[in-house]
Design an enzyme around this catalytic site. Structure first.
Site, mmCIF file in Angstrom:
data_model
loop_
_atom_site.group_PDB
_atom_site.id
_atom_site.type_symbol
_atom_site.label_atom_id
_atom_site.label_comp_id
_atom_site.label_asym_id
_atom_site.label_seq_id
_atom_site.Cartn_x
_atom_site.Cartn_y
_atom_site.Cartn_z
ATOM 1 N N SER A 1 46.561 32.434 109.309
ATOM 2 C CA SER A 1 46.240 33.805 109.883
ATOM 3 C C SER A 1 44.716 33.482 110.588
ATOM 4 O O SER A 1 44.886 32.479 111.421
ATOM 5 C CB SER A 1 46.083 34.717 108.781
ATOM 6 O OG SER A 1 45.872 36.055 109.385
ATOM 7 N N ASP B 1 56.235 39.795 111.673
ATOM 8 C CA ASP B 1 54.999 39.740 111.405
ATOM 9 C C ASP B 1 54.170 41.008 112.066
ATOM 10 O O ASP B 1 54.308 40.878 113.130
ATOM 11 C CB ASP B 1 54.143 38.399 111.353
ATOM 12 C CG ASP B 1 52.736 38.316 110.557
ATOM 13 O OD1 ASP B 1 51.986 39.245 110.590
ATOM 14 O OD2 ASP B 1 52.297 37.210 110.879
ATOM 15 N N HIS C 1 54.453 38.839 107.410
ATOM 16 C CA HIS C 1 53.022 38.071 107.586
ATOM 17 C C HIS C 1 53.071 37.181 106.158
ATOM 18 O O HIS C 1 52.449 35.790 106.444
ATOM 19 C CB HIS C 1 51.842 39.043 107.367
ATOM 20 C CG HIS C 1 50.658 38.211 107.753
ATOM 21 N ND1 HIS C 1 50.200 37.497 109.139
ATOM 22 C CD2 HIS C 1 49.308 37.796 106.950
ATOM 23 C CE1 HIS C 1 48.914 36.995 108.911
ATOM 24 N NE2 HIS C 1 48.677 37.485 107.921
#
Length: 695
Positions: free
Chosen positions: A538, A624, A658
């Site tokens: 991320s 995501d 995600h």
């Protein structure tokens, strides 16, 4: 195209101009997930990655079996007392998801745990395996029992986009109520009598912005909009104080908070503002008797705790004053004591403020550890539930007896196969950044590991999030093969207090990247590391991309998971999820030319050059909503077109979000894939080094 041939993304020049700067983006077309060419390209990348990692199949299976064999597959959590029940979850061998359960409480001591059998009198609330059915993805968003213990509110997601469907179940009869509400966000709160449930929904930018009140037994169309947040920088969330006396509606940007409260006995009443928002002031509350406790940073960079009357909540009287060396993280109010969670010198701690005695800190057995309050829903209690771990100690659950001041170990996560923490050792080192700042590094290795050793260096460094020392079963597969694992606690995280965060955000963001490179160089120069594979996800994926642009020669490989590597283009587009909210973290390049120039100077996608880059594995998910799949897809395409070295691999999970795949066995296989790639990289690098040395 053969799967052993690297895919070549077509170039479709798209021009954009900002602040007089015209840029051609050849791969912007990949942002259209409905374009058949996009899907075909992602599938071609998956085929290439599968071909390039095919020789690791046996190693992947071996690592997967190691993770599986070390895990007690049939197990249960330590029960948590709430009202007349003990609540817990358990897992069963061969099943992907947990099972939520409860038993009636007969005393203050948790029932005796027997991993291989349910507790006597068990009542199953939700079985995630039954709910998931044949769906390849499944996640829970909300699970909240009404105050009287009779109704369960729960929400589910079947594709990974974090839009959940809310449902209700009567626990006394097992009946599924007809109430059903689609597209809600995480969380929720019950009224005191269980007649109403409050929930939030998101806008097109994935921002929770509306709060609704649902009356049990009515249609979703009749739900009342209670609050709408117009400022696109702010998220909202809803919950209950521990006392369950007040429903709390919180609105927050990255730097500013505003809290509203409503008496839980009057769910149709009006929420009252605790203190109007003031730019740069963050605060949160809990309720204790005739007062609120306020954790805030008004004229207190590392936060302080104040007390405020219920009828005048905006008047704050200091209770725990600000300290430059201690970052206050949270405050928990109980009937006759207050608990403060804090951070000092890069480690967490817990302080107890008894009602009629001097404050004190709870001691812990290891100098490097992570401790935090966990699972304390009861307002009236003489025990404090704590979560504890370190890089060598598996996750542990303690009760702290507030009368005897004794730590009582309730459970330590079993690690099968003869794991002994005495076989491993953890260290704290300090690297020196380019500007002279000392950067903490946490290290774990198996005792006897010869140095310098191949090393995995992990980093994050954003949002004041801290990567605290913790244990990992999967990591043992690296340590037992002679690798070292290290965490670079770079600026932008929160490990060293609020200043540490401020020195790694906005127009100081480059400190995060140079810190990471400084840590890598320190590990080499101090004799810890030979080959280094960097790993982050991320915002930590942004760290990976920027660090490898700075110093590609320092790394033998890079794993970037759901990486935020096309940050400038994303932050320039306010129609994308999270963008406006993120301006407080990264700056606003859309309206500020200086921010635009600064971001352009470091964002990974814009700064790839023709130097030799190490092999890179980028992992993403098609659904995501936080870091869109096209960021790593574009990044890999440009790496392949511009840079030397590699190979550059892209792996896209075509049915997840995600967090990647949802089932625990699926997640273990994904981790085994990543770890086997890392092991292959360090082995290849060491073999190359040996060959060059012989020459």
């Amino acid at each position: 195209m053969s799967s052993d041939t690297p895919p070549v993304a077509k170039k479709v020049p798209a021009e954009r101009t900002h602040h007089g700067d015209t840029v051609i983006d050849d791969y912007a077309w990949l942002a259209d997930k409905d374009d058949p060419d996009t899907v075909a390209y992602l599938e071609a990348e998956n085929a290439f990655t599968q071909d390039q990692t095919g020789h690791l199949k046996d190693l992947q299976e071996a690592v997967f079996q190691e993770i599986k064999s070390r895990t007690l597959e049939t197990d249960l959590s330590v029960p948590t007392r709430k009202g007349g029940w003990w609540y817990y979850s358990r897992t069963e061998e061969g099943k992907q998801y947990g099972i939520q359960c409860r038993v009636r409480a007969t005393g203050d001591t948790p029932p005796e745990l027997k991993a291989d059998e349910p507790l006597a009198g068990e009542e199953v609330l939700l079985d995630g395996n039954e709910l998931a059915g044949d769906s390849p993805f499944f996640a829970m968003g909300t699970s909240a029992v009404s105050p009287d213990g009779t109704v369960l509110a729960y929400s589910t997601d079947f594709n990974g986009n974090e839009r959940f469907t809310l449902r209700f179940k009567r626990l006394d009869t097992g009946e599924a109520l007809p109430d059903e509400i689609p597209n809600i966000f995480y969380g929720g709160a019950w009224s005191a009598d269980g007649s109403a449930f409050f929930y939030t929904i998101v806008d097109d930018a994935w921002r929770p912005y509306r709060l609704f009140r649902h009356i049990i037994g009515t249609a979703a169309e009749e739900d009342v909009l209670v609050y709408e947040e117009p400022d696109e920088r702010f998220w909202i969330g809803v919950g209950l104080t521990r006392s369950e006396r007040y429903i709390v509606l919180s609105a927050g940007s990255k730097i500013t908070s505003e809290v509203r409260v409503l008496d839980a006995d009057y769910p149709t009443g009006e929420f009252a503002v605790v203190r109007p928002r003031e730019t740069g002031v963050e605060y949160s509350i809990d309720h204790a008797g005739d007062r609120f406790l306020i954790l805030h940073n008004r004229r207190a960079r590392n936060f302080e705790i104040a007390s405020a009357p219920i009828d005048d909540p905006g008047t704050w009287t200091p209770l725990v004053e600000h300290r430059e060396d201690t970052r206050l993280l949270d405050v928990d109010a109980f009937s006759d004591h207050v608990v403060v969670h804090f951070r000092k010198d890069g480690l967490t701690g817990i302080r107890v403020l008894p009602e009629n005695a001097e404050p004190y800190e709870i001691p812990f057995p290891e100098p490097i550890h992570t401790a935090e309050p966990a699972g304390n829903p009861e307002f009236h209690t003489r025990r404090l539930r704590l979560a504890y771990t370190s890089m060598v100690t598996p996750p542990s659950v303690y009760d702290y007896d507030l009368t005897s001041r004794e730590l009582i170990l309730l459970k330590r996560r079993p690690v099968l196969g003869g794991y002994d923490p005495e076989d491993y050792e953890q260290f704290r080192e300090w690297a020196v950044a380019d500007d002279g700042t000392r950067v903490p590094v946490s290290i774990v290795a198996r005792k006897g590991t010869s140095r310098p050793a191949p090393t995995v260096l992990y980093g994050y460094g954003s949002y004041e999030s801290s990567i605290d020392p913790s244990f990992s079963v999967a990591r043992l597969s690296l340590l037992d093969r002679g690798l070292v694992f290290a965490v670079a606690h770079v600026r932008g995280g929160g490990e060293m207090g609020r200043q540490w965060y401020e020195e790694g955000r906005l127009t100081s963001k480059k400190n995060s990247f140079s810190d990471f490179v400084a840590v890598a160089r320190h590990l080499r120069s101090s004799g810890w590391s030979s080959e280094i594979v960097a790993r982050g996800g991320s915002a930590g994926g942004l760290l990976m991309g920027a660090a490898v642009n700075l110093a590609p020669e320092e790394f033998s490989g890079v794993v970037a998971e759901v990486p935020f590597v096309d940050a400038l283009n994303t932050i320039l587009d306010p129609s994308l999820p999270l963008t406006v909210i993120e301006w407080d973290e990264w700056g606003d390049p859309l309206h500020n030319p200086d921010v635009y120039a600064y971001m352009k100077s470091y964002t990974p996608y814009e700064n790839i050059d023709d130097r030799t880059y190490p092999p890179i594995l980028a992992i993403t998910s098609l659904n995501d909503t936080r870091v869109l799949y096209h960021e790593p897809a574009k990044w890999v395409a440009r790496l392949r077109a511009v840079a030397a070295g590699g190979p550059f691999l892209l792996k896209t999970e075509m049915g997840a979000g995600h967090g990647g795949r949802s089932g625990r066995y699926d997640a273990w296989r994904e981790e085994a894939f990543t770890l086997s790639w890392i092991l292959d990289r360090v082995n290849a690098a060491e073999a190359k080094a040996d060959t060059e040395e012989k020459r």
